[in-house]
Design a protein around this motif. Structure first.
Motif, PDB file in Angstrom:
ATOM      1  N   UNK A   1     -12.683  -1.529   1.961  1.00 26.94           N
ATOM      2  CA  UNK A   1     -11.466  -1.295   1.189  1.00 26.94           C
ATOM      3  C   UNK A   1     -10.345  -2.101   1.835  1.00 26.94           C
ATOM      4  N   UNK A   2      -9.621  -2.844   1.029  1.00 25.72           N
ATOM      5  CA  UNK A   2      -8.596  -3.747   1.539  1.00 25.72           C
ATOM      6  C   UNK A   2      -7.258  -3.478   0.842  1.00 25.72           C
ATOM      7  N   UNK A   3      -6.165  -3.851   1.529  1.00 30.22           N
ATOM      8  CA  UNK A   3      -4.843  -3.665   0.945  1.00 30.22           C
ATOM      9  C   UNK A   3      -4.123  -5.003   0.889  1.00 30.22           C
ATOM     10  N   UNK A   4      -3.472  -5.253  -0.246  1.00 24.70           N
ATOM     11  CA  UNK A   4      -2.731  -6.492  -0.433  1.00 24.70           C
ATOM     12  C   UNK A   4      -1.321  -6.162  -0.922  1.00 24.70           C
ATOM     13  N   UNK A   5      -0.366  -7.069  -0.723  1.00 26.40           N
ATOM     14  CA  UNK A   5       0.993  -6.826  -1.215  1.00 26.40           C
ATOM     15  C   UNK A   5       1.038  -6.856  -2.736  1.00 26.40           C
TER      16      UNK A   5
ATOM     17  N   UNK B   1      -3.289  -1.809  -3.397  1.00 25.84           N
ATOM     18  CA  UNK B   1      -1.987  -2.421  -3.155  1.00 25.84           C
ATOM     19  C   UNK B   1      -1.127  -1.597  -2.203  1.00 25.84           C
ATOM     20  N   UNK B   2      -0.155  -2.268  -1.607  1.00 32.86           N
ATOM     21  CA  UNK B   2       0.881  -1.557  -0.876  1.00 32.86           C
ATOM     22  C   UNK B   2       1.509  -0.512  -1.801  1.00 32.86           C
ATOM     23  N   UNK B   3       1.866   0.633  -1.232  1.00 30.09           N
ATOM     24  CA  UNK B   3       2.519   1.735  -1.961  1.00 30.09           C
ATOM     25  C   UNK B   3       1.602   2.436  -2.963  1.00 30.09           C
ATOM     26  N   UNK B   4       0.296   2.207  -2.862  1.00 28.79           N
ATOM     27  CA  UNK B   4      -0.649   2.811  -3.807  1.00 28.79           C
ATOM     28  C   UNK B   4      -0.921   4.267  -3.471  1.00 28.79           C
TER      29      UNK B   4
ATOM     30  N   UNK C   1     -13.728  -5.345  -7.245  1.00 30.12           N
ATOM     31  CA  UNK C   1     -12.658  -4.895  -8.132  1.00 30.12           C
ATOM     32  C   UNK C   1     -11.312  -4.897  -7.424  1.00 30.12           C
ATOM     33  N   UNK C   2     -10.294  -5.062  -8.235  1.00 29.63           N
ATOM     34  CA  UNK C   2      -8.912  -4.814  -7.845  1.00 29.63           C
ATOM     35  C   UNK C   2      -8.463  -3.574  -8.607  1.00 29.63           C
TER      36      UNK C   2
ATOM     37  N   UNK D   1      -8.758   5.919   1.598  1.00 30.74           N
ATOM     38  CA  UNK D   1      -8.766   4.540   2.055  1.00 30.74           C
ATOM     39  C   UNK D   1      -8.017   3.606   1.124  1.00 30.74           C
ATOM     40  N   UNK D   2      -7.961   3.957  -0.149  1.00 27.62           N
ATOM     41  CA  UNK D   2      -7.209   3.160  -1.115  1.00 27.62           C
ATOM     42  C   UNK D   2      -5.733   3.527  -1.134  1.00 27.62           C
ATOM     43  N   UNK D   3      -5.424   4.766  -0.764  1.00 24.28           N
ATOM     44  CA  UNK D   3      -4.046   5.247  -0.739  1.00 24.28           C
ATOM     45  C   UNK D   3      -3.308   4.635   0.443  1.00 24.28           C
ATOM     46  N   UNK D   4      -2.035   4.266   0.232  1.00 25.69           N
ATOM     47  CA  UNK D   4      -1.287   3.570   1.275  1.00 25.69           C
ATOM     48  C   UNK D   4      -0.591   4.516   2.236  1.00 25.69           C
ATOM     49  N   UNK D   5      -0.032   5.600   1.734  1.00 22.20           N
ATOM     50  CA  UNK D   5       0.865   6.437   2.526  1.00 22.20           C
ATOM     51  C   UNK D   5       0.089   7.289   3.524  1.00 22.20           C
ATOM     52  N   UNK D   6       0.500   7.250   4.774  1.00 21.26           N
ATOM     53  CA  UNK D   6      -0.219   7.984   5.805  1.00 21.26           C
ATOM     54  C   UNK D   6       0.036   9.489   5.733  1.00 21.26           C
ATOM     55  N   UNK D   7       1.311   9.902   5.884  1.00 21.54           N
ATOM     56  CA  UNK D   7       1.659  11.327   5.833  1.00 21.54           C
ATOM     57  C   UNK D   7       2.111  11.707   4.435  1.00 21.54           C
ATOM     58  N   UNK D   8       1.569  12.775   3.900  1.00 22.41           N
ATOM     59  CA  UNK D   8       0.625  13.721   4.503  1.00 22.41           C
ATOM     60  C   UNK D   8      -0.830  13.445   4.149  1.00 22.41           C
TER      61      UNK D   8
END
Length: 442
Positions: free
Chosen positions: A183-187, A151-154, A220-221, A164-171
């Motif tokens: 691996x996919x991201x959904x709202x 998910x977003x913000x994961x 899986x989700x 790949x599952x984590x949303x935040x780029x930095x750091x």
């Protein structure tokens, strides 16, 4: 030899960092990579209850618990005793080579505790990221499918797959790709910012799952019932229940990442309970073992058994010393009513910042559950995040002897994760220090 209990009070005998800490910082900068960057200026020498004592004799209020790890305190007597006794017997054999009873004992206890109605099985590992990776492996083996949706913000870890599952780029992700595939991201649901009901947010999520991935491809989700590093985001009521319902109807496994939320942190044994959901697999770590490195994947027996013999495990997974600490930690949580203590911490923090919010409109949202609480700081006129303010508050709090953490995709969230055994007066003092700092920074 027994030691005197650590006084449960804040005390600064030097500025932070003190002379010994400054010397250690110089050595750290010589021998440790710059990428490892501790945020607190003090260097710990002892920790107990809600206090961390540093090498210069300063005592700091601990509102971070090693990022939700020392739930029972940094040196709970029951955990210390269990570790000492286990070390005297043996420190390691590798469970896959020469097994031992305590591993089975802890697996049985998790079977009794997790919010999964059917019989479960457990594999013990070392870290939260390792638990998440193994949950994904199990899900792919059981379903015969490859795709995994987060998910977003994961936040799920720092390894190649979990980045790949984590949303935040930095750091966490910057410069480290490419990441694992499929691996996919959904709202998801972020009530303060999206304004959607649980049903509306779930409909948006499900539409993305169906149109962008397809249930036939989806193993899986995975979601944190309360998103941690993303900003302690509590989903709108009913959101998770609707997503899990869709998963069960479409032969998709639901993995609850309870690495941070698990083990009474949110006022129940697991946050999934409060959300009214029953996962297929649960990734566990952090608070499980009173500070010792231990994690687990617990899941429905038929799901866990889909993996071939030898497909799960690791040299140190379920190390006997860590397992002894885990068993003792769970006993302490139950015997001392720590779930109720976590709930009380949540009430205190909510009440404190609700009062402050009346005079400080920069406090946009107060959220969380139990001893996992957060305050999102924003521009009152625009709701734009205020990351610089949050960072400055955290830095100044540490200088004044209060260890606090930040979070959020935008870096504008103050998060509070004290040991659940912290004294109420000590907790309130730490919150008051932060209040004074916020007031000074208006």
């Amino acid at each position: 030899m027994s030691r005197e209990p650590l006084d449960q009070s804040r005390k600064l005998v030097t500025e932070l960092p003190g002379p010994k800490a400054r010397e250690l910082r110089e050595r750290l900068e010589t021998y440790v990579p710059k990428a490892v960057s501790p945020s607190t200026p003090a260097f710990v020498s002892r920790a107990e209850g809600g206090i961390v004592e540093d090498v210069d004799g300063n005592r700091l209020i601990d509102l971070g618990a090693g990022i939700a790890v020392t739930t029972v305190g940094a040196s709970h007597p029951k955990v210390v005793k269990a570790v000492q006794e286990q070390v005297e017997d043996f420190t390691h054999t590798c469970f896959m080579v020469t097994p031992y009873e305590s591993y089975i004992q802890l697996a049985k206890r998790l079977d009794e505790l997790v919010p999964i109605s059917s019989h479960t099985r457990t594999v013990l590992l070392n870290s939260g990221a390792e638990a998440v990776e193994n949950a994904v492996k199990v899900a792919r083996a059981y379903t015969g499918k490859q795709a995994v949706a987060a998910f977003d913000n994961a936040y799920h870890g720092r390894t190649t797959l979990t980045m790949g599952l984590t949303a935040k780029n930095m750091p966490y992700k910057e410069s480290f790709g490419p990441f694992a595939s499929e691996l996919y991201r959904v709202p998801g649901s972020y009530p303060y910012r999206d304004g959607l009901s649980g049903e509306e947010a779930a409909a948006r999520t499900i539409e993305s799952l169906e149109s962008q991935i397809g249930a036939n491809n989806l193993a899986a989700v995975i979601m944190e019932p309360i998103q941690g590093e993303g900003g302690f985001i509590v989903p709108a009521e009913g959101f998770l229940a609707k997503v899990v319902e869709w998963c069960k109807a479409n032969d998709v496994l639901f993995i609850a990442d309870e690495v941070q939320t698990g083990f009474v942190r949110t006022g129940t044994w697991f946050a999934s309970e409060a959300e009214g959901i029953e996962p297929d697999l649960i990734a566990l770590a952090k608070g499980i073992a009173g500070g010792m490195p231990l994690s687990a994947v617990t899941g429905r027996a038929e799901v866990m058994d889909a993996v071939h013999a030898g497909g799960l495990g690791g040299t140190y997974g379920g190390n006997p010393v860590a397992v002894a600490a885990g068993i003792a930690s769970l006993e302490a949580m139950e015997e001392e009513g720590m779930a109720a203590k976590a709930t009380r911490i949540g009430e205190i923090i909510t009440e404190h910042f609700t009062q402050l919010q009346k005079d400080d409109a920069r406090i946009g949202d107060i959220r969380g559950r139990g001893a996992m609480m957060a305050v999102e700081m924003v521009d009152p006129a625009t709701k734009e995040p205020l990351p610089k303010l949050v960072n400055n508050v955290a830095v100044e709090a540490r200088k004044q002897g209060v260890i606090t953490l930040t979070a959020g995709t935008y870096g504008n969230v103050l998060r509070f994760l004290p040991p659940v055994i912290i004294g109420e007066d000590l907790l309130k003092e730490g919150l008051s220090v932060i209040t004074d700092i916020l007031t000074d920074m208006k």
